[in-house]
Design an enzyme around this catalytic site. Structure first.
Site, PDB file in Angstrom:
ATOM      1  N   LYS A 192      36.186  51.560  34.457  1.00  0.00           N
ATOM      2  CA  LYS A 192      35.017  51.125  35.226  1.00  0.00           C
ATOM      3  C   LYS A 192      34.027  52.264  35.419  1.00  0.00           C
ATOM      4  O   LYS A 192      32.805  52.062  35.350  1.00  0.00           O
ATOM      5  CB  LYS A 192      35.472  50.567  36.572  1.00  0.00           C
ATOM      6  CG  LYS A 192      36.378  49.335  36.445  1.00  0.00           C
ATOM      7  CD  LYS A 192      37.049  48.995  37.758  1.00  0.00           C
ATOM      8  CE  LYS A 192      38.037  47.840  37.602  1.00  0.00           C
ATOM      9  NZ  LYS A 192      38.796  47.572  38.843  1.00  0.00           N
ATOM     10  N   GLY A 195      40.468  39.213  41.615  1.00  0.00           N
ATOM     11  CA  GLY A 195      40.860  37.885  42.076  1.00  0.00           C
ATOM     12  C   GLY A 195      40.017  36.805  41.453  1.00  0.00           C
ATOM     13  O   GLY A 195      38.928  37.048  40.917  1.00  0.00           O
TER      14      GLY A 195
END
Length: 430
Positions: free
Chosen positions: A207, A304
């Site tokens: 990231k 999620g």
């Protein structure tokens, strides 16, 4: 209303099913915002018969996602397969070659092949979108690339892995060891059965490499990220940090200095007064420092079904609106290959924990080593006494060069009175 935009989804796990749910549940609002509907017309996954909680009846099923990428009835291909190579990469390349936009949540793919994919996409006039690849539901890519485009950036840093943040939070709150908290995180689904990518910092490094490219207009350079995980952080370090006014967080930090790109992922001690110190549990946070905006803090759920699917659909909405922007802010052909700044050149403050024999002269020996290497102490903490036994000795050091710090630690480790390898954590001044 304009004609529908048609999408294909490869990968129908938690996030893929979540994307379909978002598009179904919020269809009316999405159509109003886009001026057109977004329709899923094709899908591909490993198991055709698995119940995913969504209907696939109206969609064309492909066993081979690369073939799906050539479907003439598809405008956008959504890649949710995962992995830096193999089918995911082949499908994205095929989609771009066939003039289709690509949306992905695949951080490893973008970290390893983002520059090449961006060049191919921009040459074809299509979008390569990856908001969901970094910090889940936090729209940090759009913030850097569009909302803050009027700034040059001094530094970008943040909590980029929810698993590690959950573990460090719970180690602090419960006093339990790393292995116990890791087992609990695996039971709750926050950590994989093989947690290496998370706890060894690789996920955060993927990231960070992406954020660096967007912030500084450089080619994505995952190999240039210097990575250290959280396996060596113990409850005693967390307790001492609290006593000294700090919290321990696994951070990704990127900055550009003198034409060199510094990218590092490692545990940090940050003051309890800073906003990022109060980001707990599975939450992510990214802090952006710009020359006109000063400091912006973005916080939210980093993974999620809901947050990641939300980010994927956000990219689909942009494409449906006709928004196609350079993949990494700067046109791909103008991205520069930036030299990596070695962590050996890093200047900063440090926390060091030693386990030493409780006998006269130990502190003097340590102090002499530090003096010889021109490392200056700020504070020293020693708890309890155990004459003839072992006790922790904690030091915080004033800002110094990392090379000098590591050399001093090597010499301290060789002292007869030091019974365990010294533990070092960098102190960040945010």
């Amino acid at each position: 209303m304009d004609k529908p935009i048609k999408i294909a989804i490869a990968g129908l796990g938690t996030v893929g099913a979540g994307v379909i749910k978002v598009l179904n549940d919020n269809a009316e609002a999405i159509a109003a915002r886009c001026g057109r509907t977004i329709e899923v017309t094709a899908v591909s996954a490993r198991d055709r018969n698995r119940d995913r909680g969504v209907s696939l009846d109206a969609m064309t099923w492909y066993d081979n996602p690369v073939e799906m990428a050539a479907d003439e009835n598809v405008d956008v291909v959504v890649e949710l397969i995962g992995g830096s190579d193999g089918t995911a990469k082949a499908m994205c390349e095929a989609a771009i070659a066939n003039g289709k936009h690509v949306v992905t949540a695949n951080k490893a793919l973008i970290a390893h092949h983002g520059t090449a994919l961006a060049k191919a996409a921009e040459a074809q006039g299509v979008s390569l979108s990856y908001e969901a690849a970094v910090a889940g539901g936090i729209p940090i890519i759009k913030a850097l690339r569009e909302g803050l485009a009027g700034n040059t950036f001094n530094r970008v840093y943040g909590i980029l892995n929810g698993t590690c943040n959950y573990m460090l939070t719970n180690m602090r709150e419960t006093g339990r060891d790393f292995d116990v908290i890791l087992s609990e995180a695996q039971e709750l689904g926050y950590a994989e059965s093989d947690p290496s990518f998370d706890v060894d910092g690789i996920d955060a490094a993927h990231k960070l490499a992406i954020l660096s490219s967007v912030a500084f207009g450089c080619e994505v350079d995952f190999d240039g990220v210097q990575v250290e995980g959280i396996r060596h952080v113990s409850p005693i370090d967390i307790d001492f940090a609290e006593e000294l006014g700090y919290r321990i967080k696994l951070l990704g930090i990127t900055s550009c200095q003198d034409g060199r790109l510094e990218q590092r992922v490692h545990p940090c001690m940050v003051s309890k007064e800073t906003p990022i110190s109060r980001v707990e549990d599975v939450f992510n946070a990214v802090v952006v420092e710009g020359n006109f905006v000063d400091r912006c803090v973005f916080e939210g759920r980093g993974a999620g079904e809901g947050p990641t699917a939300s980010a994927v659909v956000g990219d689909l909405v942009d494409i449906a609106r006709g928004l196609v922007v350079p993949t990494f802010s700067t046109p791909a052909e103008k991205l520069v290959k930036m030299e990596s700044a070695s962590l050996a050149r890093h200047q900063g403050a440090y926390y060091v924990r030693l386990m030493v024999l409780d006998k006269p002269g130990v502190f003097a020996d340590v102090a002499n080593v530090l003096k010889r290497n021109e490392v200056s102490m700020e504070t020293i903490v020693q708890r309890n006494r155990a004459p003839g036994g072992h006790v922790p000795l904690v030091l915080t050091l004033h800002e110094t060069n990392e090379t000098a710090m590591l050399k001093a630690l090597e010499e301290i480790d060789a002292l007869d009175s030091v019974v365990e390898t010294p533990r070092m954590i960098r102190i960040e001044d945010f």
